[in-house]
Design an enzyme around this catalytic site. Structure first.
Site, mmCIF file in Angstrom:
data_model
loop_
_atom_site.group_PDB
_atom_site.id
_atom_site.type_symbol
_atom_site.label_atom_id
_atom_site.label_comp_id
_atom_site.label_asym_id
_atom_site.label_seq_id
_atom_site.Cartn_x
_atom_site.Cartn_y
_atom_site.Cartn_z
ATOM 1 C CG HIS A 42 1.946 0.870 14.678
ATOM 2 N ND1 HIS A 42 1.602 2.096 15.206
ATOM 3 C CD2 HIS A 42 0.870 0.449 13.973
ATOM 4 C CE1 HIS A 42 0.362 2.398 14.842
ATOM 5 N NE2 HIS A 42 -0.103 1.423 14.098
ATOM 6 C CG HIS B 175 -1.042 9.721 4.184
ATOM 7 N ND1 HIS B 175 -1.904 10.565 4.832
ATOM 8 C CD2 HIS B 175 -1.794 9.090 3.236
ATOM 9 C CE1 HIS B 175 -3.110 10.456 4.285
ATOM 10 N NE2 HIS B 175 -3.074 9.584 3.318
ATOM 11 C CB SER C 51 -3.359 -8.420 11.824
ATOM 12 O OG SER C 51 -2.146 -8.463 11.136
#
Length: 916
Positions: free
Chosen positions: A300, A344, A616
């Site tokens: 993750h 990011h 998901s």
């Protein structure tokens, strides 16, 4: 190479660059055993070192982030290099005075790293043992004269947790002290002394029982031992002779083909007698089944080196996790300056890296250790323009690795197999709907952002500091300082509680502190900015209650419904939040790269028989699905892939318990690889079973048909496995890592705890008695027995604790898959500790019929065992059995003959086990 080594061992003065400070001039040198780099002067003294084993890579020139920050420095790139090391990819950035020195160090380090990666497990074990003995000698030699006197030996005995009468120590000292320099031991004499001290009574008795009371084994006797005890097949005389040649020390014994006690000890402590099945170091499972039949190692927010708010993003993290066997990595893409997409964590203060650099790193490292496919999970937040750039980079950099036209699936309704996808990269992302014409260059798709649990005005957005440019930097640096101090405070808590979202305490304090301090420190004139920063944190404060209600795995109340009603308002907020659908624009070029891994949200699911969807879930929503529809979830996972990711509120990068999701067949359970501790140890153990290739075949029962993982007897038709584990002895167990007095602390009182982790009915633990005052060679000679319903997914965890009057301290652990255990006499080496091990004997039997093991303390105190089983494991209600409380009250000093404690996995994690 030898010239490089001698230059490095002599030492080189270099400038060590650090962020935010000027460079520091230090003398760097390679130690005499060539195992670590050291430097001086340093406040860390002995601890100022980087072990060669921990180095991931060495890069030339000014490539690292710290070099970029010091852009104004006019360093010659040919004098600069960076060493990346450790689990968090820390960088050591160095500048030499001339290019020649930099080349010498880069060449030398690469040579040492290559040597370590090429050696076999036996050579590595021998090298680490020799290095450990040398290091122990050097650390004991307080005055640095290369000799140890009797007083230094006594201090060393205490450090090594040896409790022997001083008379006995003196006697061994005198026997080893054979040169003319009486009263001291040089290194060779110390090695003899250490061997005397380490003589293993348990192994000597074992040798005598097979050698007809002689002090050596013949070839025939060794073969008999291997067949009968170690359950080895096809043992030939040649194999036994090979063992004697490799492990026997005495030349006399080698000539006569005998294996003496020293050779037998060397053999028993070698990888050949490790508890882990050596065949599992290679890929050995069937790799031709559809992708959905495998558990897949998944990461993750792969780019982060630490927490989710402030830490650095680094391309090196992709290199690290790919080489560690991870096969599903995450890339969060955002619009960057100059039309270049960046990676990011959005709405936070994490640093940004270029998407192009990430793609190049993945391309370089994806298939170094194994060729099985890599799934690239792209979370796309970019404008159409920059999406086109992402698609262009993916095609340019990955080339044929993205071409899936030649992949044979056999059945169009089935996903291809890992074998068919070897060397391929699968892009996981959104796909334009089929209803859109093929000529449409872009379209709308639903936006599932993994940070969606957090309300918009809680996200750290730059808008509230834009109004006055002068204070933007001040506000950011204030938030950073405040959050960093809170992060440190939060780390004091029990790291092993999987339900401890540090965010609760952290954000409450930030919300209070930020407003007060911004008012005092920053004198912000515009009311709007102040109120925004206040709402930013106050909303975090309000919202966390809702998440707390929704994500609380185990509550003090048995009745979940009453709990939900009482917090109905907040949970309602959460569900409204989940229903609020957002859409984003997606370009055709990026959509077309998605073939077998189309990201869909739970509400988009239509079971139309199509394959290639990846569903998901955040852990909070997945938890509800597992609780309410475990069997339907398992059936869904037989056709499609499911990815579970951590709650956005785990801003400290803690990990959730993956077991409930593995137990219903979820393939992609994404964890924060940068966070050490219990959960990552379980993940490592699970994927080590199949050559650490990142793909592990699910049990047959999970691929066809269904069962209830929460049942008291989930698989009545299948045989169960009985594990009989005799814990015999321990070797070189150190003092606890967080011992306040360090080596001067008391000699430890160790005991061993064994935990089974798998289906809820299998989760339980048992422990030996305590041995007082002996960490060097404690003997327990105790047998623990476990029954396991589904051994294919069970993990076995060995923990060593130091018993303490007010609790217990963690010493070390080793976690393995049940299926990787080998029968016979085995050593269990504790992870991350060179010499520390436990010696065990393992027997595994098949048993049929009803399980008798469950009638223990649980049967005594609960009239309805079925109800209790659902309670402790099904709903994860935190409720201690009386037996467990008794064990705790006696400060974990178990009496002989007490029963095993049965528990759900989560209760097990309560107990402090900060194994990092």
């Amino acid at each position: 190479v030898e010239r490089c080594m001698s230059v490095m061992q002599s030492g080189t003065q270099m400038v060590k660059l650090k962020s935010g400070t000027k460079g520091l001039v230090r003398l760097f040198y390679l130690d005499e055993h060539r195992t670590c780099i050291r430097w001086r002067p340093s406040r860390k003294s002995e601890k100022a070192k980087i072990v060669i084993d921990s180095i991931y890579k060495v890069t030339e020139g000014r490539q690292s982030e710290i070099f970029h920050r010091h852009a104004e420095g006019n360093f010659d790139p040919s004098c600069c290099f960076t060493i990346y090391h450790g689990n968090h990819m820390e960088s050591l950035d160095l500048i030499t005075s001339n290019p020649e020195e930099a080349r010498t160090w880069i060449t030398g380090l690469k040579y040492l790293m290559a040597g370590i990666s090429d050696e076999d497990s036996l050579a590595k074990r021998q090298r680490t043992h020799d290095h450990w003995v040398k290091q122990t000698f050097q650390e004991a030699d307080k005055n640095g004269d290369g000799l140890l006197n009797i007083e230094e030996i006594h201090q060393l005995m205490h450090k090594l947790n040896v409790n022997l009468p001083r008379r006995k120590v003196r006697q061994m000292f005198q026997e080893a002290d054979t040169d003319e320099n009486q009263g001291t031991l040089n290194f060779e004499e110390f090695s003899v002394f250490y061997k005397m001290m380490s003589l293993r009574r348990d192994l000597y008795l074992l040798l005598l029982s097979y050698s007809d009371k002689k002090d050596h084994l013949t070839v025939e006797e060794l073969a008999q031992f291997l067949k009968v005890e170690q359950k080895m097949n096809n043992v030939t005389p040649e194999y036994c002779l090979d063992i004697i040649q490799k492990f026997e020390v005495s030349e006399e014994n080698k000539k006569q083909n005998f294996l003496g006690i020293e050779g037998f000890t060397n053999f028993m402590r070698s990888p050949a007698c490790d508890i882990f099945n050596p065949l599992h170091c290679e890929v050995h499972q069937d790799m031709d089944q559809p992708l959905c039949n495998y558990f897949i190692a998944s990461s993750h927010n792969t780019y982060l080196t630490g927490d989710q708010l402030l830490s650095q993003s680094r391309v090196e993290m992709y290199a690290r996790v790919l080489q560690d066997g991870c096969r599903c990595i995450e890339v969060d893409c955002w619009d960057g300056p100059d039309g270049e997409p960046v990676v990011h964590h959005g709405y936070t203060l994490t640093s940004k890296i270029l998407f192009r650099d990430v793609a190049e790193t993945i391309n370089k490292y994806a298939f170094i250790k194994n060729e099985f496919p890599v799934i690239l999970s792209i979370e796309n937040h970019c404008s159409i323009q920059q999406q086109k750039k992402i698609a262009q980079y993916l095609k340019e950099i990955f080339g044929d690795k993205l071409d899936l036209s030649s992949v044979i699936t056999g059945d169009s309704r089935q996903l291809p197999s890992p074998q068919n996808l070897k060397g391929k990269i699968l892009v996981k992302g959104k796909k334009l709907p089929y209803s859109l014409g093929a000529d449409a260059e872009e379209g709308e798709v639903s936006d599932e952002d993994s940070a969606d649990e957090i309300e918009d005005d809680c996200k750290l957005k730059p808008c509230y500091v834009r109004a006055n440019g002068a204070t933007e930097h001040q506000v950011e640096s204030f938030i950073r300082t405040k959050l960093e101090s809170l992060m440190k405070e939060s780390q004091i808590r029990d790291k092993e509680d999987p339900d401890s979202f540090t965010v609760r305490a952290l954000l409450k304090a930030t919300h209070e502190g930020l407003n007060v301090n911004l008012k005092q420190n920053l004198d912000l004139k515009e009311g709007g900015k102040k109120s925004h920063s206040r709402s930013l944190m106050s909303n975090f404060g309000k919202h966390k209650k809702a998440v707390k209600a929704a994500s609380k795995y185990h509550s003090a109340s048995d009745d979940e419904e009453s709990q939900q009603n009482s917090s109905g308002k907040e949970t309602g907020q959460l569900h409204r939040l989940a229903r609020r659908r957002k859409t984003v624009k997606l370009c055709r070029a990026l959509s077309d790269l998605v073939v077998y891994t189309n990201s869909v949200a739970a509400q988009d699911i239509v079971d139309d028989g199509s394959t290639g969807n990846v569903l998901s879930f955040s852990e909070t929503r997945a938890h509800q699905a597992v609780q309410q529809k475990a069997e339907q979830f398992m059936l869904y996972n037989q056709k499609q892939l499911t990815r579970i990711y951590p709650s956005a509120y785990r801003i400290d990068s803690s990990n959730f318990n993956p077991l409930p999701y593995w137990n219903v067949g979820c393939q992609l359970v994404a964890l924060n690889y940068q966070s050490e501790g219990r959960v990552m140890q379980l993940n490592d153990a699970k994927f080590r079973v199949n050559g650490n290739c990142g793909y592990v075949l699910k049990p047959q029962q999970m691929c066809k048909g269904t069962f209830n993982p929460y049942s008291a007897d989930p698989l009545p038709a299948s045989p169960k496995k009985q594990l009989i584990l005799k814990i015999i002895s321990g070797q070189q167990l150190p003092k606890p890592p967080d011992s306040m007095l360090g080596d001067r602390g008391e000699i430890i009182d160790p005991f061993v705890e064994v935990e089974i982790i798998g289906l809820p009915v299998d989760c339980c633990k048992d422990q030996t008695r305590v041995v007082d005052d002996n960490g060097f060679n404690p003997v327990w000679e105790e047998t623990l027995t476990f029954t396991v319903h589904m051994p294919e997914i069970a993990l076995v965890r060995f923990l060593v604790w130091d018993h303490d009057p007010i609790g217990r301290d963690f010493v070390g652990q080793r976690t393995l898959a049940f299926s990787s255990l080998v029968p016979g006499y085995r050593h269990v080496y504790l992870e991350g500790l060179t010499e520390a091990s436990i010696f065990v004997h393992i027997t595994i039997n098949e048993i049929y019929g009803k399980n008798k093991q469950l009638i223990g303390l649980r049967g005594l105190f609960n009239k309805n065992p079925k109800h209790n089983s659902a309670e402790t494991s099904g709903r994860y209600v935190r409720k201690r059995s009386i037996g467990d409380r008794i064990l705790r009250r006696t400060a974990s000093a178990p009496a002989k003959g007490r029963k095993k404690s049965k528990m759900g996995f989560l209760e097990a994690t309560e107990i402090k086990d900060s194994a990092s």
